[in-house]
Motif scaffolding. Structure first.
Motif, PDB file in Angstrom:
ATOM      1  N   LYS A   6      83.685  46.041  54.476  1.00 43.32           N
ATOM      2  CA  LYS A   6      84.802  45.522  55.182  1.00 43.32           C
ATOM      3  C   LYS A   6      85.870  44.902  54.359  1.00 43.32           C
ATOM      4  O   LYS A   6      85.676  44.468  53.255  1.00 43.32           O
ATOM      5  N   ILE A  69      97.270  47.641  54.455  1.00 43.45           N
ATOM      6  CA  ILE A  69      97.018  48.644  55.145  1.00 43.45           C
ATOM      7  C   ILE A  69      97.340  49.935  54.391  1.00 43.45           C
ATOM      8  O   ILE A  69      96.358  51.081  54.543  1.00 43.45           O
ATOM      9  N   ARG A  74      93.050  49.676  56.884  1.00 42.41           N
ATOM     10  CA  ARG A  74      92.759  48.648  57.981  1.00 42.41           C
ATOM     11  C   ARG A  74      92.558  47.223  57.158  1.00 42.41           C
ATOM     12  O   ARG A  74      92.756  47.020  56.084  1.00 42.41           O
ATOM     13  N   ASP A  76      90.005  44.193  58.127  1.00 38.58           N
ATOM     14  CA  ASP A  76      88.739  43.798  59.223  1.00 38.58           C
ATOM     15  C   ASP A  76      88.676  42.505  59.412  1.00 38.58           C
ATOM     16  O   ASP A  76      88.208  41.885  60.172  1.00 38.58           O
ATOM     17  N   GLN A 119      97.878  45.384  63.564  1.00 39.05           N
ATOM     18  CA  GLN A 119      96.785  46.057  63.208  1.00 39.05           C
ATOM     19  C   GLN A 119      95.392  46.000  63.811  1.00 39.05           C
ATOM     20  O   GLN A 119      94.605  46.915  64.097  1.00 39.05           O
ATOM     21  N   MET A 120      94.716  45.024  63.924  1.00 38.95           N
ATOM     22  CA  MET A 120      93.776  44.445  64.450  1.00 38.95           C
ATOM     23  C   MET A 120      93.727  45.059  66.042  1.00 38.95           C
ATOM     24  O   MET A 120      92.542  45.684  66.301  1.00 38.95           O
ATOM     25  N   LYS A 122      95.297  47.580  66.982  1.00 39.56           N
ATOM     26  CA  LYS A 122      95.397  49.081  66.959  1.00 39.56           C
ATOM     27  C   LYS A 122      93.895  49.409  66.523  1.00 39.56           C
ATOM     28  O   LYS A 122      93.619  50.721  66.960  1.00 39.56           O
ATOM     29  N   GLN A 123      93.124  48.630  65.805  1.00 37.59           N
ATOM     30  CA  GLN A 123      91.818  48.901  65.263  1.00 37.59           C
ATOM     31  C   GLN A 123      90.897  48.879  66.558  1.00 37.59           C
ATOM     32  O   GLN A 123      89.835  49.362  66.481  1.00 37.59           O
ATOM     33  N   LYS A 124      91.236  48.052  67.444  1.00 36.85           N
ATOM     34  CA  LYS A 124      90.255  47.514  68.494  1.00 36.85           C
ATOM     35  C   LYS A 124      89.198  46.818  67.972  1.00 36.85           C
ATOM     36  O   LYS A 124      88.176  46.686  68.632  1.00 36.85           O
ATOM     37  N   THR A 125      89.403  46.244  66.929  1.00 38.07           N
ATOM     38  CA  THR A 125      88.361  45.286  66.202  1.00 38.07           C
ATOM     39  C   THR A 125      88.903  44.576  65.175  1.00 38.07           C
ATOM     40  O   THR A 125      90.026  44.888  64.447  1.00 38.07           O
ATOM     41  N   GLY A 126      88.406  43.201  64.770  1.00 34.36           N
ATOM     42  CA  GLY A 126      88.925  42.479  63.654  1.00 34.36           C
ATOM     43  C   GLY A 126      88.330  40.981  63.880  1.00 34.36           C
ATOM     44  O   GLY A 126      87.783  40.610  64.931  1.00 34.36           O
TER      45      GLY A 126
END
Length: 271
Positions: A6, A69, A74, A76, A119-120, A122-126
């Motif tokens: 991560k 980025i 990413r 995390d 960004q989180m 966009k990632q759908k996670t964080g």
């Protein structure tokens, strides 16, 4: 992606708790980046990469996030750790110093969250971990402004956690007690004014605060808790780390009558 890979961004990562957390997480195999206001001052820093970031300046936050980025693709985890201390009787702390304090400890933390959230999403996670303080659970004499900034961040975290939950982003608070770091040296101390009505009590409280930091635990303990939060699928809202009595004081505030708790604090600070 492997848990140990991560990508973690730690604000205020060049010293104190942030540095200790970064070293611990790096040793555990995470990809760690720290931030500091002036990377040029840390040319011999070898523990993990440092990015230039001043939490009070949005342009530096945007650049640091974009650079990270570009390098890793990413973000995390954000460990929102950058902060400063402040002491003094509320009546005697200059107004501009109170504003400066909130610019870093409160508004700065919000600016960094705003910087990573796109960004989180966009990632759908964080995961965002806001480092607050056990002092944020109570108004401490001669630390009222510091307590207030950390309390504000605690409550704001409760709100933003619900706002971003549907995006797959998790948010938690981590409130440390006293740890053996250089925070005492970096605090803004309102001067002890000769002849002030606060002089005796303020000086006594300053000496007590410095002793608590000097006798504090190993900041590596904070890193251990942060890794546990990272590995928890659904983190709690509030975490605390520190000496038993410091954590227990939060519990006592919840169950004791206000005046009884106040008397405990007065006795502790010999006021």
């Amino acid at each position: 992606m492997s848990v140990t890979k991560k990508v973690i961004l730690i604000t205020g990562g060049s010293s104190g708790i942030g540095k200790a957390v970064g070293i611990y997480l790096s040793q555990k195999g995470y990809i760690v980046y720290g931030t500091t206001r002036n990377v040029a001052n840390y040319s011999n820093f070898i523990h993990f990469p440092l990015l230039t970031l001043d939490v009070t300046k949005t342009d530096t936050i945007k650049k640091a996030v974009n650079d990270l980025i570009a390098k890793e693709g990413r973000i995390d985890v954000l460990v929102n750790n950058a902060g400063v201390g402040i002491t003094g009787p509320v009546e005697e702390i200059p107004d501009n110093e109170i504003c400066n304090h909130f610019e870093t400890n409160y508004f700065g933390a919000i600016k960094v969250m705003k910087g990573v959230l796109p960004q989180m999403r966009k990632q759908k996670t964080g995961l965002i971990i806001n480092v607050t303080s056990i002092a944020g659970y109570m108004g401490l004499p001669f630390r009222g402004v510091y307590s207030a900034s950390k309390a504000a961040l605690e409550v704001t975290t409760e709100a933003i956690r619900m706002e971003v939950m549907s995006f797959g982003i998790k948010v938690a608070n981590l409130a440390p007690g006293d740890f053996a770091t250089n925070i005492a040296g970096g605090r803004y101390h309102a001067p002890v004014i000769e002849g002030s009505d606060y002089q005796k009590n303020y000086q006594m409280s300053l000496d007590l605060m410095d002793a608590h930091v000097d006798d504090g635990g190993d900041p590596k303990e904070v890193g251990i808790i942060i890794e546990k939060i990272i590995q928890t699928p659904n983190p709690r809202i509030h975490y605390k780390v520190g000496a038993f009595m410091q954590k227990f004081s939060v519990f006592l505030k919840r169950i004791l009558p206000d005046k009884t708790y106040e008397k405990l604090l007065l006795n502790h600070y010999k006021l």
